[in-house]
Write an enzyme that holds these catalytic residues in place. Structure first.
Site, PDB file in Angstrom:
ATOM      1  N   ARG A 105       0.802  -1.235   0.000  1.00 34.27           N
ATOM      2  CA  ARG A 105       0.000   0.000   0.000  1.00 34.27           C
ATOM      3  C   ARG A 105       0.826   1.271   0.000  1.00 34.27           C
ATOM      4  NH1 ARG A 105      -2.646  -3.970   2.509  1.00 34.27           N
ATOM      5  NH2 ARG A 105      -4.853  -4.193   2.014  1.00 34.27           N
ATOM      6  N   HIS A 130      -0.835  -2.429  -4.605  1.00 31.72           N
ATOM      7  CA  HIS A 130      -0.275  -3.320  -5.624  1.00 31.72           C
ATOM      8  C   HIS A 130      -0.180  -2.724  -7.032  1.00 31.72           C
ATOM      9  CE1 HIS A 130      -0.054  -6.258  -2.585  1.00 31.72           C
ATOM     10  NE2 HIS A 130      -1.208  -6.878  -2.743  1.00 31.72           N
ATOM     11  N   HIS A 201       2.978 -12.573  -5.723  1.00 32.28           N
ATOM     12  CA  HIS A 201       1.817 -12.719  -4.851  1.00 32.28           C
ATOM     13  C   HIS A 201       1.234 -14.133  -4.911  1.00 32.28           C
ATOM     14  CE1 HIS A 201      -1.478 -11.457  -2.396  1.00 32.28           C
ATOM     15  NE2 HIS A 201      -1.173 -10.180  -2.501  1.00 32.28           N
ATOM     16  N   ASP A 273      -1.933  -9.699   8.362  1.00 31.59           N
ATOM     17  CA  ASP A 273      -1.780  -9.023   7.067  1.00 31.59           C
ATOM     18  C   ASP A 273      -0.756  -7.911   7.312  1.00 31.59           C
ATOM     19  OD1 ASP A 273      -2.037  -8.070   4.535  1.00 31.59           O
ATOM     20  OD2 ASP A 273      -4.188  -7.657   4.620  1.00 31.59           O
ATOM     21  N   GLU A 339       5.174 -12.349   0.862  1.00 34.02           N
ATOM     22  CA  GLU A 339       5.589 -11.456  -0.228  1.00 34.02           C
ATOM     23  C   GLU A 339       6.841 -10.712   0.197  1.00 34.02           C
ATOM     24  OE1 GLU A 339       1.928  -9.045  -0.839  1.00 34.02           O
ATOM     25  OE2 GLU A 339       1.027 -10.723   0.203  1.00 34.02           O
TER      26      GLU A 339
HETATM   27  C1  BGC Z   1      -2.430  -7.479   1.119  1.00 38.57           C
HETATM   28  C2  BGC Z   1      -3.850  -7.784   1.508  1.00 38.57           C
HETATM   29  C3  BGC Z   1      -4.671  -7.826   0.269  1.00 38.57           C
HETATM   30  C4  BGC Z   1      -4.095  -8.891  -0.629  1.00 38.57           C
HETATM   31  C5  BGC Z   1      -4.845  -8.889  -1.934  1.00 38.57           C
HETATM   32  C6  BGC Z   1      -1.941  -8.571   0.251  1.00 38.57           C
HETATM   33  O1  BGC Z   1      -0.644  -8.322  -0.161  1.00 38.57           O
HETATM   34  O2  BGC Z   1      -1.605  -7.306   2.232  1.00 38.57           O
HETATM   35  O3  BGC Z   1      -4.358  -6.802   2.383  1.00 38.57           O
HETATM   36  O4  BGC Z   1      -6.003  -8.106   0.532  1.00 38.57           O
HETATM   37  O5  BGC Z   1      -2.755  -8.617  -0.894  1.00 38.57           O
HETATM   38  O6  BGC Z   1      -4.581 -10.027  -2.620  1.00 38.57           O
END
Ligand code: BGC
Length: 374
Positions: A105, A130, A201, A273, A339
């Site tokens: 983010r 992303h 991802h 998360d 990640e």
């Molecule tokens: C984020 C999550 C998000 C997800 C989406 C992750 O990298 O931290 O908050 O919902 O990606 O696939």
């Protein structure tokens, strides 16, 4: 005579069709598509131990990864869809994807670099996530399969692509080694100062995708600190010690053992998360970031990187609506992501390791997922 010809045709088409399918059951034909003049395809890597990795150049996505358990039985350990259409229309946008220009983010979709304010698309509550609306995970990359064990993807991202400055030339090399490593090397250069944070991802489930949740997976994260977040999942800027909290995975623990503890950070993330600050020896480049063990199958995955952080996300936003490969629904916490990355929102946190890339510099990032059994 007609009957013989017909049965011959049926037999032939069966041989032809079944021949097309990968070990994972995926039909590569289901990934052939022309998208805005570019051609998307599925590429397959294999090693001498029978591991099989398939990747589409649509978003540099890992589509399937066949890995044996302790008795030699192979399962596909990553979530995904069985056709390109699945990726184009599915609920979850990031299965297996190459994420860029900025993984994770950026607060309120804005940052300042060299006294210039830049605006990028807000696509996650009040924040950018992303890489934006059409980030690297949504683009068709140029692909070159160098061997049975190596795929090279390249792309030129134009100046101001999704609001990011600088024309960026990016390369990702995927390798499946005979040591059962899936290694992903990223490199990039720019013609103007910019920010960059590339990652992969993949959603892992060592029981096999769609089989059961991952709360019993035994996780180790080599991090004494994590970056706590606000309710919109933007780091506060602090590095908080994990000791005495449900975020302490320095000693291996199951994902589920403390996930329901009363802890504000677990409330904000709906579970885990969060970005973890990796322990590194001085000048250490690639080091062990995390490991995951499935006691049932015996599958063991280690994650290595040169990055300072790793986002541990455990599928809190999966709700069973995503119907994946083999028509299996992917439920709540049915996978975990590790990640490797720089910290979230670094462009707005000068105290975090820098994500700025300037002309003449080469961005270089490595992530390796290594598989074995115990
Ligand atoms: C984020 C999550 C998000 C997800 C989406 C992750 O990298 O931290 O908050 O919902 O990606 O696939």
């Amino acid at each position: 005579m007609k009957l013989i010809t017909l049965s011959l045709l049926i037999a032939l088409s069966f041989v032809f069709c079944s021949h097309q399918k990968l070990k994972s059951g995926i039909d590569p034909q289901a990934f052939n598509k022309s998208l805005n003049g570019a051609t998307a395809k599925l590429f397959t890597l294999k090693n001498k131990n029978g591991l099989e990795l398939s990747i589409t150049n649509y978003g540099g996505r890992i589509v399937s990864l066949m890995v044996p358990d302790r008795s030699g039985k192979f399962e596909d350990v990553v979530l995904g869809y069985s056709s390109l259409d699945g990726y184009l229309n599915g609920n979850e946008q990031y299965f297996g994807a190459a994420i860029g220009r900025y993984g994770n983010r950026i607060a309120k979709g804005g940052f300042k670099l060299d006294d210039v304010n830049y605006k990028i698309a807000v696509n996650n509550g009040p924040n950018a996530l992303h890489g934006g609306i059409k980030g690297f995970s949504m683009k068709v990359w140029d692909a070159k399969q160098n061997s049975d064990q190596e795929l090279e993807l390249t792309m030129v991202s134009p100046d101001m692509d999704e609001g990011y400055p600088g024309m960026l030339k990016v390369m990702i090399v995927y390798r499946l080694t005979d040591q059962n490593e899936v290694s992903i090397y990223y490199s990039a250069s720019t013609n103007k100062p910019t920010v960059i944070n590339l990652t992969n991802h993949s959603y892992f489930n060592l029981h096999g995708a769609g089989n059961k949740d991952i709360l019993d997976h035994v996780l180790m994260i080599n991090a004494d600190h994590f970056t706590p977040v606000d309710p919109t999942l933007i780091p506060t800027g602090k590095l908080e010690p994990v000791k005495g909290t449900p975020f302490d995975f320095t000693t291996p623990a199951t994902v589920g053992s403390r996930i329901n503890d009363k802890h504000e950070q677990l409330t904000f993330g709906l579970g885990y998360d969060h970005n973890f600050v990796l322990n590194k020896e001085k000048d250490q480049k690639i080091s062990l970031a995390a490991s995951v063990y499935d006691p049932i199958s015996g599958r063991f995955m280690q994650v290595f990187t040169n990055e300072p952080g790793v986002q541990f996300y455990c599928g809190n936003f999966l709700k069973g609506k995503e119907i994946g490969k083999e028509n299996k629904p992917y439920g709540f916490r049915s996978a975990l992501c590790l990640e490797t990355q720089h910290f979230p929102d670094s462009p707005n946190h000068p105290e975090f390791p820098s994500v700025v890339l300037r002309p003449g510099q080469i961005y270089s990032s490595a992530c390796m997922y290594k598989f074995s059994v115990k």
